[in-house]
Write a protein that holds these residues in place. Structure first.
Motif, PDB file in Angstrom:
ATOM      1  N   GLN A 218      82.949  -3.031 -50.792  1.00  0.00           N
ATOM      2  CA  GLN A 218      83.556  -4.296 -50.568  1.00  0.00           C
ATOM      3  C   GLN A 218      83.356  -4.954 -52.002  1.00  0.00           C
ATOM      4  O   GLN A 218      84.050  -6.264 -52.204  1.00  0.00           O
ATOM      5  CB  GLN A 218      82.816  -5.000 -49.531  1.00  0.00           C
ATOM      6  N   LEU A 219      82.412  -4.444 -53.004  1.00  0.00           N
ATOM      7  CA  LEU A 219      82.425  -5.065 -54.325  1.00  0.00           C
ATOM      8  C   LEU A 219      83.513  -4.727 -55.026  1.00  0.00           C
ATOM      9  O   LEU A 219      83.491  -5.173 -56.132  1.00  0.00           O
ATOM     10  CB  LEU A 219      81.077  -4.749 -54.808  1.00  0.00           C
ATOM     11  N   CYS A 220      84.318  -3.831 -54.646  1.00  0.00           N
ATOM     12  CA  CYS A 220      85.522  -3.531 -55.529  1.00  0.00           C
ATOM     13  C   CYS A 220      86.713  -4.357 -55.542  1.00  0.00           C
ATOM     14  O   CYS A 220      86.991  -4.835 -54.218  1.00  0.00           O
ATOM     15  CB  CYS A 220      85.974  -1.892 -55.031  1.00  0.00           C
ATOM     16  N   THR A 221      87.043  -5.127 -56.335  1.00  0.00           N
ATOM     17  CA  THR A 221      88.293  -5.775 -56.541  1.00  0.00           C
ATOM     18  C   THR A 221      89.415  -5.458 -57.224  1.00  0.00           C
ATOM     19  O   THR A 221      90.391  -6.075 -57.134  1.00  0.00           O
ATOM     20  CB  THR A 221      87.659  -7.201 -57.160  1.00  0.00           C
ATOM     21  N   ALA A 222      89.229  -4.165 -57.674  1.00  0.00           N
ATOM     22  CA  ALA A 222      90.594  -3.649 -58.327  1.00  0.00           C
ATOM     23  C   ALA A 222      90.838  -2.210 -58.291  1.00  0.00           C
ATOM     24  O   ALA A 222      90.979  -1.446 -59.393  1.00  0.00           O
ATOM     25  CB  ALA A 222      90.341  -3.957 -59.996  1.00  0.00           C
ATOM     26  N   TRP A 342      83.543 -14.206 -58.180  1.00  0.00           N
ATOM     27  CA  TRP A 342      83.372 -14.948 -57.057  1.00  0.00           C
ATOM     28  C   TRP A 342      84.695 -16.423 -57.068  1.00  0.00           C
ATOM     29  O   TRP A 342      84.995 -16.594 -56.121  1.00  0.00           O
ATOM     30  CB  TRP A 342      82.138 -15.838 -57.127  1.00  0.00           C
ATOM     31  N   ARG A 343      84.837 -16.739 -58.402  1.00  0.00           N
ATOM     32  CA  ARG A 343      85.953 -17.897 -58.349  1.00  0.00           C
ATOM     33  C   ARG A 343      87.380 -17.548 -58.166  1.00  0.00           C
ATOM     34  O   ARG A 343      88.007 -18.016 -57.557  1.00  0.00           O
ATOM     35  CB  ARG A 343      85.800 -18.437 -59.701  1.00  0.00           C
ATOM     36  N   SER A 344      87.636 -16.235 -58.273  1.00  0.00           N
ATOM     37  CA  SER A 344      88.791 -15.821 -58.199  1.00  0.00           C
ATOM     38  C   SER A 344      89.136 -15.275 -56.631  1.00  0.00           C
ATOM     39  O   SER A 344      90.233 -15.178 -56.347  1.00  0.00           O
ATOM     40  CB  SER A 344      89.256 -14.399 -58.970  1.00  0.00           C
ATOM     41  N   SER A 345      87.912 -15.260 -55.984  1.00  0.00           N
ATOM     42  CA  SER A 345      87.943 -14.873 -54.502  1.00  0.00           C
ATOM     43  C   SER A 345      88.320 -16.115 -53.477  1.00  0.00           C
ATOM     44  O   SER A 345      88.646 -15.867 -52.320  1.00  0.00           O
ATOM     45  CB  SER A 345      86.583 -14.321 -53.878  1.00  0.00           C
ATOM     46  N   GLY A 346      88.424 -17.240 -54.180  1.00  0.00           N
ATOM     47  CA  GLY A 346      89.050 -18.745 -53.386  1.00  0.00           C
ATOM     48  C   GLY A 346      87.766 -19.175 -52.706  1.00  0.00           C
ATOM     49  O   GLY A 346      88.061 -20.037 -51.730  1.00  0.00           O
ATOM     50  N   LYS A 347      86.417 -18.876 -53.019  1.00  0.00           N
ATOM     51  CA  LYS A 347      85.295 -19.351 -52.354  1.00  0.00           C
ATOM     52  C   LYS A 347      84.444 -20.051 -53.290  1.00  0.00           C
ATOM     53  O   LYS A 347      83.464 -20.554 -53.055  1.00  0.00           O
ATOM     54  CB  LYS A 347      84.435 -18.035 -52.039  1.00  0.00           C
ATOM     55  N   SER A 348      85.079 -20.663 -54.295  1.00  0.00           N
ATOM     56  CA  SER A 348      84.421 -21.306 -55.389  1.00  0.00           C
ATOM     57  C   SER A 348      83.907 -22.967 -54.901  1.00  0.00           C
ATOM     58  O   SER A 348      82.944 -23.251 -55.625  1.00  0.00           O
ATOM     59  CB  SER A 348      85.325 -21.701 -56.615  1.00  0.00           C
ATOM     60  N   ASP A 349      84.262 -23.002 -53.772  1.00  0.00           N
ATOM     61  CA  ASP A 349      83.764 -24.524 -53.515  1.00  0.00           C
ATOM     62  C   ASP A 349      82.509 -24.544 -52.582  1.00  0.00           C
ATOM     63  O   ASP A 349      81.675 -25.303 -52.502  1.00  0.00           O
ATOM     64  CB  ASP A 349      84.740 -25.312 -52.514  1.00  0.00           C
ATOM     65  N   ALA A 350      82.084 -23.138 -52.439  1.00  0.00           N
ATOM     66  CA  ALA A 350      80.710 -22.879 -51.715  1.00  0.00           C
ATOM     67  C   ALA A 350      79.559 -23.028 -52.757  1.00  0.00           C
ATOM     68  O   ALA A 350      79.746 -23.159 -53.669  1.00  0.00           O
ATOM     69  CB  ALA A 350      80.643 -21.447 -51.142  1.00  0.00           C
ATOM     70  N   LYS A 351      78.478 -23.369 -51.988  1.00  0.00           N
ATOM     71  CA  LYS A 351      77.125 -23.490 -52.799  1.00  0.00           C
ATOM     72  C   LYS A 351      76.809 -21.894 -53.495  1.00  0.00           C
ATOM     73  O   LYS A 351      76.600 -20.929 -52.608  1.00  0.00           O
ATOM     74  CB  LYS A 351      75.912 -23.877 -51.902  1.00  0.00           C
ATOM     75  N   VAL A 352      76.556 -21.682 -54.752  1.00  0.00           N
ATOM     76  CA  VAL A 352      76.456 -20.475 -55.269  1.00  0.00           C
ATOM     77  C   VAL A 352      75.041 -20.459 -55.974  1.00  0.00           C
ATOM     78  O   VAL A 352      74.768 -21.576 -56.690  1.00  0.00           O
ATOM     79  CB  VAL A 352      77.646 -19.895 -56.332  1.00  0.00           C
ATOM     80  N   ALA A 353      74.320 -19.378 -56.061  1.00  0.00           N
ATOM     81  CA  ALA A 353      73.089 -19.342 -56.755  1.00  0.00           C
ATOM     82  C   ALA A 353      72.895 -17.963 -57.392  1.00  0.00           C
ATOM     83  O   ALA A 353      73.574 -16.882 -56.864  1.00  0.00           O
ATOM     84  CB  ALA A 353      71.971 -19.283 -55.822  1.00  0.00           C
ATOM     85  N   MET A 354      72.235 -17.873 -58.411  1.00  0.00           N
ATOM     86  CA  MET A 354      71.734 -16.736 -58.981  1.00  0.00           C
ATOM     87  C   MET A 354      70.304 -16.967 -59.533  1.00  0.00           C
ATOM     88  O   MET A 354      69.713 -17.786 -59.721  1.00  0.00           O
ATOM     89  CB  MET A 354      72.494 -16.505 -60.446  1.00  0.00           C
ATOM     90  N   LEU A 355      69.642 -15.452 -59.483  1.00  0.00           N
ATOM     91  CA  LEU A 355      68.332 -15.387 -59.734  1.00  0.00           C
ATOM     92  C   LEU A 355      67.848 -14.516 -60.843  1.00  0.00           C
ATOM     93  O   LEU A 355      68.495 -13.740 -60.841  1.00  0.00           O
ATOM     94  CB  LEU A 355      67.487 -15.054 -58.280  1.00  0.00           C
ATOM     95  N   CYS A 356      66.560 -14.910 -61.332  1.00  0.00           N
ATOM     96  CA  CYS A 356      66.084 -13.815 -62.479  1.00  0.00           C
ATOM     97  C   CYS A 356      64.854 -13.994 -62.583  1.00  0.00           C
ATOM     98  O   CYS A 356      64.236 -14.944 -61.925  1.00  0.00           O
ATOM     99  CB  CYS A 356      66.667 -13.785 -63.610  1.00  0.00           C
TER     100      CYS A 356
END
Length: 600
Positions: A218-222, A342-356
């Motif tokens: 499901q991570l495959c987009t192309a 994420w932005r091309s998936s149409g969900k860009s209005d949701a709350k997004v987070a990244m961690l390191c």
């Protein structure tokens, strides 16, 4: 003064408990030869159970990895899980193992202990990559998981990695609780090498491996573009378990087959072509992969570490030179790609987070600030990244990416742990797109630098086997030589940290061993504190940040240094200068007898 048990008594206790004839003979021979030095090293102290589980060399002795210490650890873990996890017997445990010497036996003995207490056991009988264990815990709603692996350690080592019911590596207080339960249950209950033949044991491979790849897919987009790609990818498994899983992820993403590095593609516990089976160690570990790529006319090399939870990339430049990207550079490219997807998936209005992790690059924080998404850093180790990701999900965030600079990457929510196989598929997809557009991977990275700023790292380590030396080095950083006591005889709360590194002024210091942060009100840090591990971070006025810490699984003092500037050349120049000053001033390698890292 506490009574010190004579070493001969400890040896006799070992011989009483151990049922493995080979390890019994090791101790008996040392006893017969009166080799008290080696007996002390093997028997005086117990192998410590921590948030990394267990990891040590495979030899006889209470401080080593062997059948007895694995059984003892499992007994403590089993009882702790039964006490603290609801319906643990019915939910069961998930057990996996890699290809290292004794891994299969350790897995069987582990399963035997749980079966003896009536706990349901799911055990992958064949080799799996580490992420299959937390994936199994998640899908099966198991009470815990155990992976027998020493990851990228030398061939003499093995390990025992524990996942809690939330499918993340354990964090405090569970580590202390399990450690105490182990000490309370040292007498072996069962010594079962035949547990895999027990009809009560379930092998979940046929059920879970397809499910894992369904979710990774499901991570495959192309997929169509991937299938049409002419980009050639060479792969090395570093003598580990990764190749079958790497082949499957390439099939799932639609790519033509990987080109294997034949000398390193099959599991081999002797790791015959590398001194350190860690693709992060340097170009030496990838020399055979570069050779295979040159012969195949390929410009990209992918590598997993032996248990395939880590992933790295190298690219051949037009000059013919191979560039091995750092974990921070790969993390930056993954972050930018994940954000694009994420932005091309149409969900860009949701709350997004990244961690390191806190020793990873500040570039992810910069990307998050510019792009308006949530970012946090955690303590080192995916146990912290994974658990924080779960907490953020409960707060309504979509945690689309997390990473640590030691080439560990978490894409999506398939497992809340690093996964070198899902990383392989996702980066191949990015690389194929770039090459179709006539862009090299290195050029894509430079585009991100131009957008967000140039960040240069200087990360390495020194080997030090003497804990007394390590403590002395860190005490000198804190107290200018020795701890300063107040009138009550206690250590002064405010340490005497250095004011400069070379010519550069220190602005702030964060000490997560003492629990002190000069930049915070009252000096209290926001990240968790651990007195059992050394970790100090220095913030310089010029923006440079560097951290020195000890390793939980190896005899190392590690350091992570980063500088940001308007040009890559300036950032790299400053990083080298400050690295040299830091090492000379704080670590004093020659005076302290430290051994610098040896490339693979």
């Amino acid at each position: 003064m506490a009574h010190k048990t004579p070493i001969t008594e400890l040896a006799q206790e070992w011989l009483r408990l151990d049922q493995n004839p080979d390890t019994r003979q090791e101790i008996q021979t040392l006893l017969d030869n009166n080799n008290t030095t080696e007996l002390e090293a093997r028997l005086r102290n117990r192998i410590e159970f921590g948030t990394a589980g267990l990891r040590a060399s495979m030899e006889a002795g209470f401080s080593r990895m062997n059948d007895l210490t694995v059984i003892q650890a499992t007994q403590g873990l089993c009882l702790y899980v039964l006490e603290h996890v609801k319906d643990a017997k019915e939910r069961g445990v998930v057990i996996g193992h890699d290809h290292r010497h004794h891994s299969n036996d350790f897995a069987r003995l582990t399963a035997g202990v749980f079966l003896s207490k009536g706990v349901k056991v799911y055990a992958y009988k064949d080799l799996v990559h580490t992420p299959m264990v937390p994936f199994g815990v998640k899908v099966l709603n198991a009470a815990c998981g155990i992976m027998i692996t020493a990851s990228h350690n030398p061939k003499k080592d093995n390990g025992y990695k524990v996942y809690w019911e939330n499918a993340c590596q354990i964090i405090p207080p569970h580590d202390d609780g399990i450690a105490q339960m182990i000490l309370d249950n040292l007498e072996p209950w069962v010594w079962d090498y035949k547990s895999f033949e027990n009809p009560a044991l379930v092998d979940p491979t046929e059920e879970l491996v397809p499910q894992y790849f369904e979710q990774v897919g499901q991570l495959c987009t192309a997929k169509e573009a991937n299938a049409a790609s002419e980009t050639k990818f060479v792969y090395t498994a570093m003598h580990g378990v990764g190749y079958p899983f790497a082949k499957m992820v390439f099939e799932r993403f639609g790519f033509k087959p990987l080109i294997p590095t034949k000398e390193q593609v099959l599991p081999d516990p002797e790791f015959p072509t590398v001194a350190f089976p860690n693709p992060e160690e340097g170009k030496g570990a990838l020399a055979l992969a570069f050779k295979a790529a040159d012969e195949a006319g390929a410009s990209v090399v992918f590598a997993n570490d032996p248990d395939a939870d880590r992933f790295t990339i190298a690219e051949k430049q037009s000059s013919g030179e191979w560039i091995l990207f750092t974990g921070n550079q790969i993390g930056t490219m993954f972050a930018c790609s994940a954000l694009e997807n994420w932005r091309s998936s149409g969900k860009s209005d949701a709350k997004v987070a990244m961690l390191c992790s806190t020793v990873s690059s500040s570039m992810l924080a910069k990307i998050a600030k510019v792009e308006g998404i949530h970012w946090e850093d955690t303590l080192t180790g995916f146990k912290w990244i994974g658990n924080r990701a779960i907490d953020l999900e409960k707060e309504g965030y979509n945690v689309i990416f997390g990473y640590e600079e030691a080439i560990g990457f978490m894409l999506g929510d398939i497992v809340r742990d690093k996964d070198g196989v899902s990383a392989l598929g996702c980066f191949a997809q990015l690389a194929a797109r770039l090459y179709k557009e006539g862009i090299k991977i290195s050029e894509y990275l430079d585009t991100q630098y131009k957008k967000y700023g140039y960040f240069a790292s200087a990360n390495s380590y020194f080997i030090c086997h003497e804990q007394e030396t390590i403590d002395r080095i860190f005490n000198k950083m804190r107290f200018s030589g020795s701890p300063q006591a107040d009138e009550t005889g206690q250590f002064a709360f405010k340490p005497l940290y250095p004011t400069h590194i070379g010519t550069h002024k220190i602005a702030n210091v964060r000490d997560l061993t003492l629990g002190y942060d000069t930049s915070k009100p009252g000096g209290v840090p926001t990240l968790p504190v651990s007195a059992s591990a050394q970790m100090i971070t220095f913030y310089l006025e010029n923006g440079c940040v560097f951290t020195l810490r000890t390793s939980g699984t190896e005899s190392k003092i590690k350091y992570y240094l980063e500088v940001t500037s308007t040009t890559l050349e300036e950032a790299e120049s400053q990083a080298k200068e400050i690295e040299a000053a830091m090492c000379a001033q704080l670590l004093e390698p020659e005076a302290n007898g430290l051994q610098y890292r040896v490339s693979a």
